[in-house]
Design a protein around this motif. Structure first.
Motif, short mmCIF file in Angstrom:
data_model
loop_
_atom_site.label_atom_id
_atom_site.label_comp_id
_atom_site.label_asym_id
_atom_site.label_seq_id
_atom_site.Cartn_x
_atom_site.Cartn_y
_atom_site.Cartn_z
N SER A 370 39.46 49.29 25.98
CA SER A 370 40.45 48.73 24.93
C SER A 370 41.23 47.62 25.69
N ASP A 371 42.31 47.58 25.35
CA ASP A 371 43.15 46.13 25.74
C ASP A 371 43.37 46.36 27.15
N ARG A 372 43.69 47.41 27.49
CA ARG A 372 44.22 47.72 29.09
C ARG A 372 43.54 48.60 29.68
N TYR A 421 36.34 54.01 36.06
CA TYR A 421 37.53 54.00 35.19
C TYR A 421 38.70 53.09 35.64
N ASN A 422 39.35 52.31 34.74
CA ASN A 422 40.36 51.08 35.09
C ASN A 422 41.46 51.43 34.11
N TYR A 423 42.66 51.19 34.43
CA TYR A 423 43.78 51.35 33.71
C TYR A 423 44.92 50.30 34.17
N ILE A 424 45.42 49.67 33.15
CA ILE A 424 46.49 48.58 33.83
C ILE A 424 47.72 49.24 32.58
N PHE A 425 49.04 49.33 33.36
CA PHE A 425 49.97 49.80 32.65
C PHE A 425 50.84 48.44 31.76
N ASP A 426 50.87 48.93 30.70
CA ASP A 426 51.41 47.93 29.76
C ASP A 426 52.93 47.34 30.08
N GLN A 427 53.77 48.32 30.67
CA GLN A 427 55.20 47.76 31.05
C GLN A 427 55.23 47.39 32.49
N PRO A 428 55.92 46.52 32.86
CA PRO A 428 56.07 46.22 34.34
C PRO A 428 56.64 47.54 35.13
N LEU A 434 51.06 47.18 37.62
CA LEU A 434 50.59 48.41 38.28
C LEU A 434 49.24 48.65 37.50
N SER A 435 48.30 48.87 38.27
CA SER A 435 46.98 49.31 37.82
C SER A 435 46.22 50.30 38.86
N GLY A 473 45.03 53.14 43.58
CA GLY A 473 46.48 52.39 42.84
C GLY A 473 46.56 51.15 43.36
N GLU A 474 47.12 50.10 42.53
CA GLU A 474 47.34 48.70 43.14
C GLU A 474 48.59 48.14 42.48
N TRP A 475 49.64 47.74 43.11
CA TRP A 475 50.76 46.90 42.52
C TRP A 475 50.87 45.77 43.31
N ARG A 476 51.32 44.77 42.32
CA ARG A 476 51.47 43.33 42.75
C ARG A 476 52.44 42.50 41.85
#
Length: 796
Positions: A370-372, A421-428, A434-435, A473-476
Motif C-alpha cells: 500500500s502507500d505506507r 514487513y515494512n510500515y511507515i506511520f502517516d503522522q509525524p 517513524l518506521s 523500529g527507526e525514527w529520524r
C-alpha cells in the motif's frame, strides 16, 4: 455540401440538356432519398440513389459521393461518376478516375488508379476493380493490397466471395519497411494461388517458393500462416535445429494450439539422431484474477552412456516447471515458480531456454503493498546444476557418477519461509518519521557446508533447522538551521530471537542453547552542509557529510548461523548505511563515525558529474567487522581495522551518449588499490560500446589467493543502414588469457533479421578447456523466427 433535393433537380435538368458540371458533391441518407422526388420524370431511384448499395436503406447508413461529372445512360441502365471520383460508405473509401454502376447486374466497376481502403485499414490498389454494389464481392485485375501490418500482396488477378474470402492468382506476399511499392523486397513468397480467409484469419499458399533477392531457395507445395493481424492462431510454428555431440542432429517442430480466448498450449517433438525423441509441452491459462502456466520436457535416452561420468547417465530425463501469479485484490497477489529436474545436467545438455545455467530457484510467494506498508513472504527451494566433484579412485562409487566430499545439492537450504514487513506511520512522531521493519526466516539444511583456512573451520551453512525473527523500529527527523546546515537525529532499536533446532553436533562453535536472543539499540546524528554555487554553464554543490552512531557491542558473534548476511561489500554506496551488513543475521555494534565529502555538478546542457570519497571509523566498543563469524563473512572487507579503507565513487554523464562510472576502495595507510570497478558506455556515430574493468585484491581468508583483474568489452558497429557487426571479449589480466570471446554479423529491418555469431568459452575448470559454439538466428516478420546452434568442438 449540396442537399439532395437541389442536387436532384440540377442533375435531372443538366443531364437531359447534355451539359457538364463540376464538381458534384452528393451527401444522402437512405431515408431522405426515398422520400424526396427529383425534378421532372427522373426519380431519385434513377439517379443518385443508384450509387447506394442495396443494403443501405436497411442499415440507414450515409454515403458520400464526390466526382467531376455524373452521367446517366438510360438505355443501358448505367450510372457513371467521372473524374476524381471518391465514394465514402460504411467505413470504405473508394477512389478512381471513373466508377460505373450497372444496375442490371448490380455490379460496380472502378477504372483508372483505383484505390479501395477497407474498414480494417487494408489498401487495395489496381487499374480495374469490379465489386458488387454493396462492396462485398468482386474481382480485381493487376492489384496490390497493403495492410496496416505493413504486409503487401501483389497478384495478376483476384476474386472475392462470401464477403471474406479473397483468392489471388499468381501472387506474391512480402513485408515492407517504409519503401515505395516499386522497390523490390528483400524476400517474398511467390505462389500460384494465395487464399486469404478473413473470417478464419488464415492465409493459405499453393505451389509456393520463398525467394531472397529474387532467387528461390525453398519450394513448398502447400503451407499456411495466420493472418498478420492475428495474435493467436493454431498451427505449426517455425522449427528450430539442434546439433550437439552427445545428442546428434535434430529438428524441433512446435505446434501452437489456440484453444480459447484465455488459454492455449504448445506441444513439440524433437527427433535426435543419437538419443531419440525429446517431447515437450506448455499450457498457458489466463483467468479473471491472474494467469498460470505448466511446461514439461522429457526423453527416454537411447544411448545414456554418452553422458558417462555425469548425472545425465540415465535412461529417463526431463524437467517440469509451473508458474502462476494471481491478484487477490488491488493490493495483494500470490503465486509460484516451481521446477523439477531429473538431474543437474539436463538444462545444459538439452539447451532449455528461460533458465540459468548454474541454478534454479523454486518460489511460492504472497505480496501486499500500500502507500505506507508492505508485506512479502516467500518459500524457496534451490536446485544447483553444477556437478559434484569426481574421484575415479573411490572404491565405493555412488550412483552413475563418483562424488567425493559432501553432496552440493544437500548443502542447499529449503527456506520455509522468509517474511518481510515494512510500515511507515502517516503522522509525524515527535516531528519526525517513524518506521517499523520485521523479518522472519526459517530454513532447513541436510548437510553442513564447510571450508578450512589456516587450520580454522568456517561454515557457509550448518546442518539443521534454524529460525530467526527480527523486529526493528527507526525514527529520524531533519532540521535545517538559518545558514543551511542540515541536522538529522535518528534512533533505532533492533531485536532478534534465534531458534536453533537439530544442529550439527560437529559444529562446536555454534551456541548450544536452543533459543538465543539479541538486541541492539542505537542513537545517532547525521550532519550535512551543502555549499551551492552557480555559473554561466551550470551549478555545483560541495557537501561535507558526517554520521555518528552510538550502540552497544554486537553479541553472539561466531555462535549464531549466518545465512543472509554473507555478501559484505564496503564501497561508496554503503558508506552511510547505519548497518553495513547485507542481511539480518548480523548486526553492526559499537560506536562508529562515517565521514565523507560529496560533490555534484549539473551542466545546463543536461550533463552531470557526481563524486564521493569517505571513510568509516570505529570510535569505541567492539568492531563487528574485526571478529570472524561462522562463515567469516567480513574477511578483508576494508572495515576490519578501527580506521577503514577509503571508498570513492565517480559518475559522469555527458547527456550526449557517453557515461562513465567508477567505484574504488583504497588502503587507509598507503592508498593501495584494494578493489575497483570502472565502466564506460556510450554511442558515437555508428558505434555502440561498453568497457568494464574490475580489480579485486587477494583475500586469502575468502579463498582468493592472488589478485584478480579482468576487462570486459562489448561493441556493435552499424556498417550500413541495416547491417551491424558485434563482438565481446572477457580477458583475465592476471593470467593473460581470454576467458570468453565472441563476434558476429547481423542484419535487421522490420521485415527480416539474420545474425551469425561464433563464441569461445574457457571459463570451465582451469581454463584449459575451450567450448566453441556457432549460432545462427533467422527471422521473417509475420512468419516467425528460428535459430540453430552448433558446438564446433572442444579442445584441451
Amino acid at each position: 455540401m449540396v442537399l439532395l433535393s437541389a442536387v436532384g433537380r440540377t442533375c435531372g435538368s443538366l443531364q437531359r440538356l447534355g451539359m457538364r458540371f463540376k464538381p458534384i458533391v452528393i451527401a444522402v441518407m437512405a431515408s431522405v432519398v426515398t422520400a424526396v422526388p427529383l425534378y421532372g420524370s427522373v426519380q431519385a431511384q434513377d439517379g443518385v440513389e443508384s450509387f447506394l448499395p442495396s443494403r443501405l436503406t436497411e442499415a440507414n447508413q450515409q454515403m458520400l459521393l464526390e466526382a467531376d461529372e455524373l452521367q446517366y445512360d438510360y438505355d443501358n441502365d448505367i450510372v457513371s461518376a467521372v473524374g476524381n471520383v471518391q465514394i465514402y460508405y460504411a467505413g470504405y473509401v473508394l477512389e478512381a478516375q471513373r466508377v460505373r454502376l450497372d444496375r442490371k447486374t448490380s455490379r460496380l466497376f472502378a477504372e483508372g488508379n483505383v484505390e479501395l481502403i477497407e474498414p480494417d485499414g487494408n489498401v487495395v490498389r489496381a487499374q480495374n476493380l469490379e465489386l458488387s454494389d454493396d462492396f462485398r464481392d468482386g474481382f480485381v485485375n493487376s492489384l496490390q493490397i497493403e495492410t496496416i501490418q505493413r504486409t503487401r500482396i501483389n497478384a495478376e488477378r483476384a476474386t472475392r466471395s462470401d464477403d471474406n474470402v479473397t483468392t489471388f492468382e499468381n501472387g506474391t506476399y512480402s513485408v515492407y519497411v517504409n519503401q515505395p511499392p516499386s522497390k523490390p523486397p528483400l524476400w517474398q513468397i511467390k505462389a500460384g494461388k494465395i487464399i486469404h480467409d478473413q473470417k478464419e484469419k488464415v492465409i493459405k499458399y499453393k505451389n509456393t517458393r520463398i525467394e531472397f533477392f529474387g532467387a528461390p531457395i525453398i519450394y513448398l507445395p502447400y503451407f499456411s500462416q495466420a493472418d498478420p493481424s492475428v495474435k493467436r492462431k493454431s498451427g505449426f510454428l517455425t522449427p528450430s535445429y539442434v546439433a550437439k555431440d552427445r545428442l546428434g542432429f535434430g529438428v524441433s517442430i512446435p505446434y501452437y494450439l489456440s484453444l480459447g480466448p484465455n488459454y492455449d498450449a504448445t506441444i513439440s517433438a524433437t527427433p535426435l539422431t543419437k538419443q531419440g525423441f525429446l517431447v515437450g509441452g506448455e499450457w498457458r491459462h489466463k483467468l479473471m484474477d491472474g494467469a498460470y502456466s505448466i511446461r514439461g520436457l522429457g526423453i527416454r535416452q537411447e544411448d545414456p552412456g554418452l553422458f558417462e561420468d555425469t548425472s545425465g547417465n540415465r535412461e529417463f530425463r526431463g524437467s517440469l516447471n509451473t508458474k502462476g501469479d494471481f491478484r487477490i485484490n488491488e493490493r495483494w497477489n500470490w503465486g509460484w515458480d516451481l521446477s523439477y529436474f531429473s538431474d543437474r545436467a539436463f538444462v545444459k545438455d538439452y539447451g532449455i531456454s528461460g533458465l540459468g545455467t548454474n541454478n534454479s530457484v523454486s518460489d511460492i510467494f504472497l505480496k501486499g503493498i500500500s502507500d505506507r506498508n508492505s508485506f512479502e513472504t516467500h518459500a524457496y527451494a534451490f536446485r544447483v546444476f553444477q556437478e559434484d566433484s569426481f574421484d575415479a579412485t573411490d572404491p565405493n562409487p555412488v550412483g552413475p557418477f563418483v562424488p567425493f566430499g559432501e553432496e552440493l545439492q544437500a548443502k542447499q537450504p529449503v527456506v520455509h519461509p522468509v517474511i518481510d514487513y515494512n510500515y511507515i506511520f502517516d503522522q509525524p512522531i515527535m516531528g519526525g518519521e517513524l518506521s517499523l521493519k520485521g523479518n522472519l526466516t526459517s530454513l532447513t539444511r541436510d548437510i553442513t557446508d564447510a571450508y578450512s583456512f589456516n587450520g580454522t573451520d568456517y561454515f557457509r551453512g550448518v546442518e539443521g533447522t534454524f529460525t530467526r525473527t527480527t523486529f526493528e523500529g527507526e525514527w529520524r527527523r531533519s532540521l535545517i538551521d538559518p545558514i543551511g546546515q542540515v541536522f538529522t537525529p535518528f534512533a533505532y532499536a533492533k531485536g532478534d530471537v534465534f531458534f536453533l533446532a537439530s544442529a550439527d553436533n560437529n559444529v562446536s562453535e555454534l551456541s548450544p542453547d536452543a533459543v538465543v536472543a539479541r538486541g541492539v539499540p542505537a542513537v545517532g546524528l547525521e550532519y550535512r552542509y551543502p555549499f551551492v554555487s552557480t555559473f554561466s554553464w551550470g551549478t555545483q554543490v560541495i557537501e561535507p557529510v558526517g554520521q555518528i552512531i552510538a550502540r552497544p557491542d554486537e553479541t553472539g558473534i561466531g555462535k549464531l548461523p549466518n545465512d543472509d548476511a554473507q555478501s559484505l561489500v564496503f564501497d561508496a554506496s554503503t558508506l552511510f548505511e547505519y548497518d553495513k551488513f547485507s542481511g539480518f543475521d548480523r548486526s553492526e555494534g559499537g560506536t562508529r563515525a562515517n565521514v565523507g565529502l560529496q560533490y555534484q555538478l549539473q551542466f545546463y546542457n543536461g550533463g552531470s558529474l557526481s563524486a564521493l570519497i569517505g571513510q568509516s571509523i570505529n570510535l569505541a566498543g567492539q568492531n563487528s567487522y574485526a571478529i570472524p563469524d561462522l562463515v567469516n563473512s567480513t574477511g578483508d572487507s576494508g572495515l576490519e581495522s578501527d580506521v577503514s579503507d577509503y571508498v570513492a565513487s565517480l559518475y559522469f554523464d555527458t547527456n550526449l551518449g557517453m557515461r562513465v562510472g567508477a567505484n574504488a576502495r583504497f588502503d587507509d595507510s598507503d592508498f593501495e588499490l584494494k578493489r575497483t570497478e570502472v565502466q564506460a558506455a556510450g554511442i558515437y556515430g555508428p558505434v555502440t560500446g561498453s568497457l568494464t574493468y574490475a580489480f579485486l585484491g587477494q583475500q586469502p581468508e575468502q579463498g582468493i589467493d592472488s589478485d584478480r583483474q579482468e576487462t570486459l568489452a562489448a561493441a556493435s558497429v552499424r556498417l550500413q543502414e541495416n547491417w551491424r557487426a558485434f563482438g565481446s571479449i572477457r580477458y583475465d589480466l592476471e593470467n593473460k588469457n581470454f576467458v570468453r570471446d565472441s563476434f558476429g554479423l547481423g542484419y535487421d529491418d522490420e521485415g527480416f533479421s539474420l545474425s551469425l555469431s561464433y563464441s569461445q568459452d574457457r571459463s570451465r575448470d582451469d581454463g584449459n578447456d575451450v567450448d566453441r559454439t556457432l549460432f545462427l538466428r533467422f527471422g521473417l516478420r509475420t512468419l516467425g523466427d528460428t535459430g540453430f546452434s552448433q558446438g564446433v568442438g572442444s579442445s584441451q
